[in-house]
Write a protein that holds these residues in place. Structure first.
Motif: not given
Length: 419
Positions: A414-415, A419
């Motif tokens: 996800c990051a 982010y």
């Protein structure tokens, strides 16, 4: 003698056979040379080879500078195709009839040699040619006109839902027809038999259409169809939220990518200067336009040029930026870096932006949804050769039979994008 029991048992079996027959009739088998792999890995690798070596002159489904390539393994043997790709001039010089015919048809244009391609590379290329990027021409034309394509995001495409509903309706009609025929045949047969009074009364009862309309079975069927249509419509709308596939806004200057990138083969990087060095590809300024237009269509001075090019001169003379309208929009919560994909990953512009060199008016070709990006990360191989940055990652991945892909180096985290 029990008539009611027989009327309910026979049609069920026949209707089941009718459904199976219908589904079998609706199944089509598309045969391509079985030696060509249809795996996603082979198609993805072949697409990279095609974009790097073939895309300038060839298209899959239409003639360009060279012939349309789809179906080449049906028209020629795989061995012949490999030899032609590697060095077509050797085949032509040998007098090979097929090679000479192609050479003559396409104005005796010399095809570059590709002797550096291995057998695996060529088989991957053929996998992409036969199975890759099969596009519905009607949908592509609709996208080119700027209309949104329903179901462009991840999930079940809208056309599949429509087909499923259509199949269900047709199957239902077939079941009703089969039941009607069976009842008619049984009624005629039993009317000639000796029956007791109860069975005879049942057999001679009149068809009551209003009673059927009020029956529980009819209400359930109609309710199910209405609910299916409502659900399909809701899913179509949900899948299009935030998806701008096909978006083609009007621009302040009628700039043609088909003319510049297609006919005159101006590289994308010449105008979009930041694509290999930064996060953004950069929108070209009037100065970049004037690098060429100072010398092109400048007969008779500023008064002798077209109205659209005159707008460039006005922006340049007045030191005023051209207010281009952004076509590809990602949400603020997503991070995307052009240099990371183009310079490091070797991703071609057309992979995301489509056949930009064929667009008179630029439109958003791909869905650009999260699912679309993740699928790309799952399928794309890492270009690790000659790049020391990936040496340790390749070493750690050496026990795997599969090639090192973006997903293996954190491409699904996800990051990476949020982010």
């Amino acid at each position: 003698m029990s008539i009611k029991r027989s009327l309910t048992s026979v049609p069920l079996r026949l209707s089941t056979l009718a459904m199976l027959f219908f589904l079998m009739m609706g199944t089509q088998v598309f045969a391509v040379n079985p030696e060509v792999s249809d795996s996603e890995e082979a198609i993805s690798a072949g697409k990279s080879i095609f974009n790097a070596n073939c895309r300038t002159c060839h298209r899959l489904d239409q003639k360009n500078v060279g012939p349309a390539l789809r179906g080449v393994t049906d028209r020629h043997s795989i061995d012949w195709t490999k030899r032609f790709i590697r060095n077509s001039q050797v085949l032509i010089a040998s007098g090979d009839a097929e090679a000479v015919a192609i050479f003559t048809e396409f104005n005796q244009l010399v095809m570059p040699n590709h002797e550096f391609l291995s057998d695996d590379d060529l088989m991957n290329l053929l996998a992409y040619i036969e199975y890759g990027d099969k596009v519905d021409p009607a949908a592509q034309a609709a996208a080119g006109e700027g209309g949104q394509v329903a179901g462009g995001g991840a999930g079940i495409p809208s056309e599949y839902l429509t087909i499923i509903l259509g199949v269900l309706v047709v199957v239902l009609l077939l079941i009703l027809i089969v039941l009607g025929l069976i009842i008619s045949i049984l009624t005629k047969y039993l009317s000639n038999q000796k029956l007791d009074e109860e069975d005879k009364e049942f057999l001679e009862q009149k068809f009551d259409f209003k009673k059927i309309l009020r029956s529980d079975a009819f209400v359930i069927i109609i309710t199910a169809l209405v609910m299916a249509l409502v659900v399909k419509t809701a899913l179509d709308e949900l899948y299009t939220i935030g998806v701008q596939q096909g978006y083609a806004p009007a621009q302040p200057i009628a700039f043609s990518h088909q003319l510049h990138a297609g006919q005159y083969e101006v590289p994308c990087q010449y105008c979009h200067t930041g694509v290999e060095i930064g996060k953004s590809a950069n929108i070209p300024s009037a100065n970049i336009c004037m690098n060429c237009h100072t010398h092109i269509q400048n007969v008779g001075g500023k008064e002798g040029i077209s109205p659209e090019i005159a707008k460039i001169y006005d922006a340049y003379d007045n030191n005023k930026p051209i207010e281009w309208v952004r076509v590809h929009n990602l949400p603020d919560l997503s991070y995307f870096n052009h240099a990371q994909h183009v310079a490091v990953g070797g991703v071609e512009c057309q992979t995301c932006h489509g056949p930009i060199e064929e667009m008179e008016v630029v439109y958003q070709h791909s869905a650009l949804t999260m699912g679309w990006c993740i699928d790309c990360h799952r399928q794309t191989n890492i270009r690790a050769n000659g790049n020391e940055y990936y040496d340790k990652l390749v070493q750690l991945h050496s026990n795997s039979k599969d090639a090192l892909k973006v997903k293996d180096i954190g491409g699904l985290e996800c990051a990476k994008c949020h982010y």
